[in-house]
Enzyme design. Sequence first.
Site, mmCIF file in Angstrom:
data_model
loop_
_atom_site.group_PDB
_atom_site.id
_atom_site.type_symbol
_atom_site.label_atom_id
_atom_site.label_comp_id
_atom_site.label_asym_id
_atom_site.label_seq_id
_atom_site.Cartn_x
_atom_site.Cartn_y
_atom_site.Cartn_z
ATOM 1 N N ASP A 88 0.948 -1.326 0.078
ATOM 2 C CA ASP A 88 0.036 0.016 -0.020
ATOM 3 C C ASP A 88 0.724 1.390 -0.033
ATOM 4 O OD1 ASP A 88 0.670 -1.086 2.746
ATOM 5 O OD2 ASP A 88 -0.734 0.370 3.598
ATOM 6 N N GLU A 154 -0.441 -2.373 5.206
ATOM 7 C CA GLU A 154 0.308 -2.049 6.315
ATOM 8 C C GLU A 154 0.306 -0.844 7.238
ATOM 9 O OE1 GLU A 154 3.403 -1.218 8.678
ATOM 10 O OE2 GLU A 154 3.428 -0.152 6.703
ATOM 11 N N GLU A 155 -0.041 0.189 6.232
ATOM 12 C CA GLU A 155 -0.271 1.453 6.968
ATOM 13 C C GLU A 155 -1.476 1.623 7.584
ATOM 14 O OE1 GLU A 155 2.318 3.615 7.072
ATOM 15 O OE2 GLU A 155 3.459 3.107 5.317
ATOM 16 N N ARG A 199 18.440 -6.086 14.498
ATOM 17 C CA ARG A 199 18.812 -6.205 15.832
ATOM 18 C C ARG A 199 17.862 -7.303 16.400
ATOM 19 N NH1 ARG A 199 18.881 -1.980 19.486
ATOM 20 N NH2 ARG A 199 18.334 -3.134 21.335
ATOM 21 N N HIS A 390 7.472 8.565 4.657
ATOM 22 C CA HIS A 390 6.358 9.292 4.710
ATOM 23 C C HIS A 390 6.586 11.102 4.334
ATOM 24 C CE1 HIS A 390 3.861 6.426 7.262
ATOM 25 N NE2 HIS A 390 4.758 5.957 6.606
#
Length: 421
Positions: A88, A154-155, A199, A390
């Site tokens: 998306d 996903e957003e 990580r 963004h």
Amino acid sequence: MPAFAQEAQRPAVARAATALQAKVVDWRRDIHQHPELGNREMRTAAKVAAHLRSLGLEPKTGIAHTGVTAVLKGGRPGPRIALRADMDALPVTEQTGLPFASTATATYRGQTTGVMHACGHDAHVAILMGVAEALAGMREQLAGEVLFVFQPAEEGPPDDEDGGASMMLAEGIFRDFKPDAVFGLHVFSTLQAGQIGVRGGPLMAASDRFNIKVIGRQTHGSRPWGGIDPIVAAADIIGTAQTIVSRRTNISELPAVVSFGAIDGGIRYNIIPDSVELVGTIRTFDEDVRRDIFADLTNVAEHVAAAHGAKVEAHVPDSTGNPVTVNDPALTARLLPSLQAVAGADNVIETPLNMGAEDFAYYAKEVPAMFFFVGATPKGQDPMTAPSNHSPQFDTDESALDLGLRAMLQTTLDFLETPAS
């Protein structure tokens, strides 16, 4: 336990990446020029499904509205793995000036807005399309099975809709195909092109939205005593809420954030309105801290409003948020050499905790996961001042496509070729 990873880049990875480089760039540019908002990724999903069919796979479509999955079975027995890319775009009007810049528009929350791949999901889709083609070309020699997951929203889905990773899981993508591990990546502006960040343990924050409606009583601006001013009460709530993190939350171990993103109230300079709406986000890395901040923000909103004679309707949170994205520590440690093999040991860094959020976290709650960042900022440009994800100026250095493809291929092959314990 033996390491999964090889210390050198596999020749098959180098050959595939070189052969696919131009295709992946073309795919990314095409998807970038035709972005689609969450749960509306029809063109992108059709492009993905057609590509998977061309590889001899049988994609399933329409999962969680527009999601696409396909399973590749290797010619030899081995583990199962899932690889995920999000599809998306965002309600952002592009300002990059690229020759393939988006001019698309859509309606979002009742307003007409530009649509842009301002977070790099175009790159993620193109990379996974390339990985699928590379692995399909090796299927006879491949050990195990691979589930390709092309995910919408996903957003976050549109208001009043479900979507994203949680919906794909609810619709059963891991029910018939339970992977032994799941991998994902994200291009990121705070890393230089050529770098990979990863990580073990917590990586990205839990993300929750809140909505607080402050209810006063409308009156003329010249006689505020004739009503109850929700603007002043809302301002006081915002100010007092800053003490939740600075004075009530132990951030010596893990960080937390409470941010107000929008204030909506009033229509004219001389009218004190009936109500003001506040919306914002909470980011945390610990479930206890997460619950405490929910309670603290509700408490602040209710009592500060009461001190002004106002009332509140506090929804904290106002929906189901994303949990913390956690990389399985053992899996991440064992596959670190895979990432070093393709980027060089000096270019793989331990990234700090990231206050951004990812709904990849839902997959990571189901099976061991590794999610990593690929640098998107061109060499010679400071990643700390480059347009961030963004931003309407955000762009992905296209060398990240090649590195992302190599990294995902190397980790996948290293995992699948490990003898079963």
